[in-house]
Motif scaffolding. Structure first.
Motif, PDB file in Angstrom:
ATOM      1  N   UNK A 166       0.768  -1.132   0.529  1.00 26.41           N
ATOM      2  CA  UNK A 166      -0.896  -0.033   0.518  1.00 26.41           C
ATOM      3  C   UNK A 166       0.806   1.011   0.105  1.00 26.41           C
ATOM      4  N   UNK A 167       2.157   1.681   0.906  1.00 25.66           N
ATOM      5  CA  UNK A 167       2.732   2.707   0.696  1.00 25.66           C
ATOM      6  C   UNK A 167       4.060   1.610   0.188  1.00 25.66           C
ATOM      7  N   UNK A 168       4.270   2.536  -0.476  1.00 23.23           N
ATOM      8  CA  UNK A 168       5.918   2.631  -1.429  1.00 23.23           C
ATOM      9  C   UNK A 168       7.055   3.882  -1.558  1.00 23.23           C
ATOM     10  N   UNK A 169       8.129   3.499  -1.551  1.00 23.81           N
ATOM     11  CA  UNK A 169       8.866   4.095  -1.480  1.00 23.81           C
ATOM     12  C   UNK A 169       9.930   4.454  -2.893  1.00 23.81           C
ATOM     13  N   UNK A 170      10.949   5.086  -3.409  1.00 24.15           N
ATOM     14  CA  UNK A 170      11.639   5.393  -3.911  1.00 24.15           C
ATOM     15  C   UNK A 170      12.531   6.577  -3.602  1.00 24.15           C
ATOM     16  N   UNK A 171      14.022   5.192  -3.215  1.00 21.55           N
ATOM     17  CA  UNK A 171      15.121   6.221  -2.598  1.00 21.55           C
ATOM     18  C   UNK A 171      15.622   6.755  -4.144  1.00 21.55           C
ATOM     19  N   UNK A 172      15.625   7.009  -4.547  1.00 21.08           N
ATOM     20  CA  UNK A 172      15.977   7.399  -6.004  1.00 21.08           C
ATOM     21  C   UNK A 172      15.589   8.876  -6.021  1.00 21.08           C
ATOM     22  N   UNK A 173      13.993   9.328  -6.069  1.00 21.61           N
ATOM     23  CA  UNK A 173      13.697   9.932  -6.114  1.00 21.61           C
ATOM     24  C   UNK A 173      12.867  10.555  -4.611  1.00 21.61           C
ATOM     25  N   UNK A 174      13.113   9.884  -3.474  1.00 17.61           N
ATOM     26  CA  UNK A 174      12.924  10.563  -2.717  1.00 17.61           C
ATOM     27  C   UNK A 174      11.579  10.598  -2.254  1.00 17.61           C
ATOM     28  N   UNK A 175      10.686   9.526  -2.672  1.00 18.97           N
ATOM     29  CA  UNK A 175       9.492   9.457  -2.881  1.00 18.97           C
ATOM     30  C   UNK A 175       8.607   8.997  -1.823  1.00 18.97           C
ATOM     31  N   UNK A 176       7.446   8.803  -1.298  1.00 18.85           N
ATOM     32  CA  UNK A 176       6.451   8.035  -0.803  1.00 18.85           C
ATOM     33  C   UNK A 176       5.606   7.951  -1.873  1.00 18.85           C
ATOM     34  N   UNK A 177       4.890   6.868  -1.919  1.00 18.78           N
ATOM     35  CA  UNK A 177       3.420   6.455  -3.418  1.00 18.78           C
ATOM     36  C   UNK A 177       2.933   5.972  -2.887  1.00 18.78           C
ATOM     37  N   UNK A 178       1.471   6.501  -3.156  1.00 19.50           N
ATOM     38  CA  UNK A 178       0.150   5.827  -2.572  1.00 19.50           C
ATOM     39  C   UNK A 178      -0.511   5.734  -4.019  1.00 19.50           C
ATOM     40  N   UNK A 179      -1.538   3.579  -4.224  1.00 25.04           N
ATOM     41  CA  UNK A 179      -1.507   3.872  -5.388  1.00 25.04           C
ATOM     42  C   UNK A 179      -2.825   3.692  -5.154  1.00 25.04           C
ATOM     43  N   UNK A 180      -3.394   2.648  -4.019  1.00 26.13           N
ATOM     44  CA  UNK A 180      -4.930   2.872  -3.641  1.00 26.13           C
ATOM     45  C   UNK A 180      -5.564   3.734  -3.459  1.00 26.13           C
ATOM     46  N   UNK A 181      -6.815   3.408  -3.921  1.00 24.77           N
ATOM     47  CA  UNK A 181      -8.105   4.346  -3.748  1.00 24.77           C
ATOM     48  C   UNK A 181      -8.379   4.601  -2.635  1.00 24.77           C
ATOM     49  N   UNK A 182      -8.714   3.665  -2.023  1.00 24.84           N
ATOM     50  CA  UNK A 182      -9.089   4.594  -0.298  1.00 24.84           C
ATOM     51  C   UNK A 182      -7.420   5.455   0.534  1.00 24.84           C
ATOM     52  N   UNK A 183      -6.542   4.488  -0.144  1.00 29.09           N
ATOM     53  CA  UNK A 183      -5.407   5.832   0.490  1.00 29.09           C
ATOM     54  C   UNK A 183      -5.158   7.022   0.209  1.00 29.09           C
TER      55      UNK A 183
END
Length: 428
Positions: free
Chosen positions: A65-82
């Protein structure tokens, strides 16, 4: 830089300088939040991912549900509810530091929260009232008839260039009161100006940002010159409507310009992407087009499903103003979160067969226009344009065919066809 330009031009310039430095700092700081999130190399800045993101979305849905791209220093949310939860929680997840990778602030509704956002949105809202929409309906239908006719009469033409691009920019120009003789310049400046949304801290990205800022400065000069001579404030224009409802007289020319910029950002390329995507979808799903033709009452629902499937704005960013907990992960204060609208609208938990276009589906929870306080104020106009085009197609065109290969934009956020040659078969 003159004081009067500081409201919109200076923040862009300052932001470019700050983000080049912050790109290094944020990457190091971002590792604090790495633990707990699922690491990913998902990156909409990658052109191949931007043009065809859907397999990457499926992988995100499969892995957490929660991803992290270390290269971009981005947390990522992809679920509709989140994503909906984060959009609603403006107290902890703010728009005030920017909604793109370019971290900046400006007195625009899209870049504010709380009381300031409510105040700015209240200024804009009368321009998109039901009365305003009703007054523009005839204009929209006339444009749809004209442009659909041109595409029917030129089999194999690029529907992006012939219809999807000119329809929204001509609509915006007309509701702003832009003279016909200035329409082409207005379109060029507008398209260049919104390029700031795709900033990246690279030499090419900085050059592009400078060009975007120059286009914004040119637009500002144009608007303020028009205002000085009484232009664009007539009773039939969107800005004129806002002035009529501005009982305390607080709307300045500078604020009217910012509102016009807001309209450009919210309603130009996004509607182009919606219209172009609609032609591509219906061409590749002839059974669904036949369903709409058999029951034109489905048109409003079919447009909502189109918004869900293609999602003209695939993602926007937010920044955390305090530690933010979601799905058992604590995202640290000051982090950048990538909200994937496109992935959320294809969430298999929320939508059955999410990658399939179903004209009779009622995707009422989609977030193509955002959610919560930041629901897009221009959404009724985009819907009206798409419905007008589809209403024009249904009685006149029996089949939509793609001629050749469709190319898709590689913009990190705004996604739609850039070339789509079609042949429309007239009803006999």
């Amino acid at each position: 830089m003159a004081r009067s330009t500081r409201g919109v031009i200076a923040p862009f310039a300052n932001a470019v300088r700050m983000n080049v430095v912050a790109a290094v700092q944020n990457r190091a700081r971002g590792y604090r939040g790495w633990t707990g999130a699922v690491n990913t190399d998902f990156d909409p800045m990658d052109p191949a991912t931007a043009s065809a993101p859907f397999e990457a979305y499926r992988e995100l849905h499969r892995t957490g549900r929660v991803h992290y791209n270390p290269r971009r220093s981005n947390f990522i949310l992809s679920r509709l509810s989140d994503v909906r939860t984060a959009l609603r929680d403006t107290e902890h997840v703010t728009s005030a530091e920017g909604v793109t990778r370019l971290k900046f602030s400006a007195p625009l509704a899209v870049l504010t929260d709380g009381d300031e956002h409510a105040r700015l949105r209240k200024q804009v809202q009368p321009g998109f009232s039901k009365g305003a929409m009703d007054s523009w309906k005839g204009m929209t239908e006339k444009l749809a008839t004209e442009l659909v006719t041109e595409v029917i009469d030129d089999p194999g033409c690029d529907v992006v260039q012939r219809l999807a691009i000119p329809m929204p920019i001509r609509m915006i120009a007309q509701i702003l009161g832009i003279p016909e003789c200035d329409a082409e310049d207005f379109r060029r400046w507008s398209e260049a100006g919104v390029g700031i949304m795709d900033f990246s801290p690279t030499p090419r990205g900085v050059v592009g940002a400078v060009k975007s800022m120059a286009a914004m400065a040119t637009l500002r000069r144009y608007f303020l010159n028009q205002f000085a001579h009484g232009g664009l404030k007539g009773s039939g224009t969107v800005l004129g409507r806002l002035l009529e409802h501005n009982s305390d007289g607080s709307l300045t020319d500078e604020q009217l310009f910012l509102i016009a910029v807001h309209l450009l950002i919210a309603g130009n390329e996004t509607t182009t992407n919606l219209l172009g995507g609609m032609f591509d979808t219906l061409a590749h799903n002839p059974d669904q087009y036949d369903m709409i033709r058999a029951d034109p009452d489905l048109i409003p629902m079919a447009v909502e499903e189109q918004l869900r499937v293609t999602t003209p704005i695939q993602n926007l960013y937010r920044y955390t103003c305090s530690d933010y907990e979601i799905a058992g992960v604590t995202i640290p204060r000051g982090s950048r979160i990538l909200l994937l609208f496109g992935a959320a609208n294809r969430d298999p938990i929320a939508f059955e067969d999410p990658d399939q276009y179903r004209a009779d589906r009622n995707p009422r929870t989609h977030i193509a226009f955002g959610y919560g306080a930041h629901m897009c104020v221009g959404a009724p106009l985009a819907r009206m344009e798409a419905q007008a085009v589809l209403r024009e197609l249904v009685p006149r065109v029996s089949r939509i065919d793609v001629v050749g290969e469709t190319t898709w934009s590689r913009h990190s956020s705004l996604r739609g066809p850039t070339r789509l040659a079609v042949r429309l078969t007239p009803v006999r």
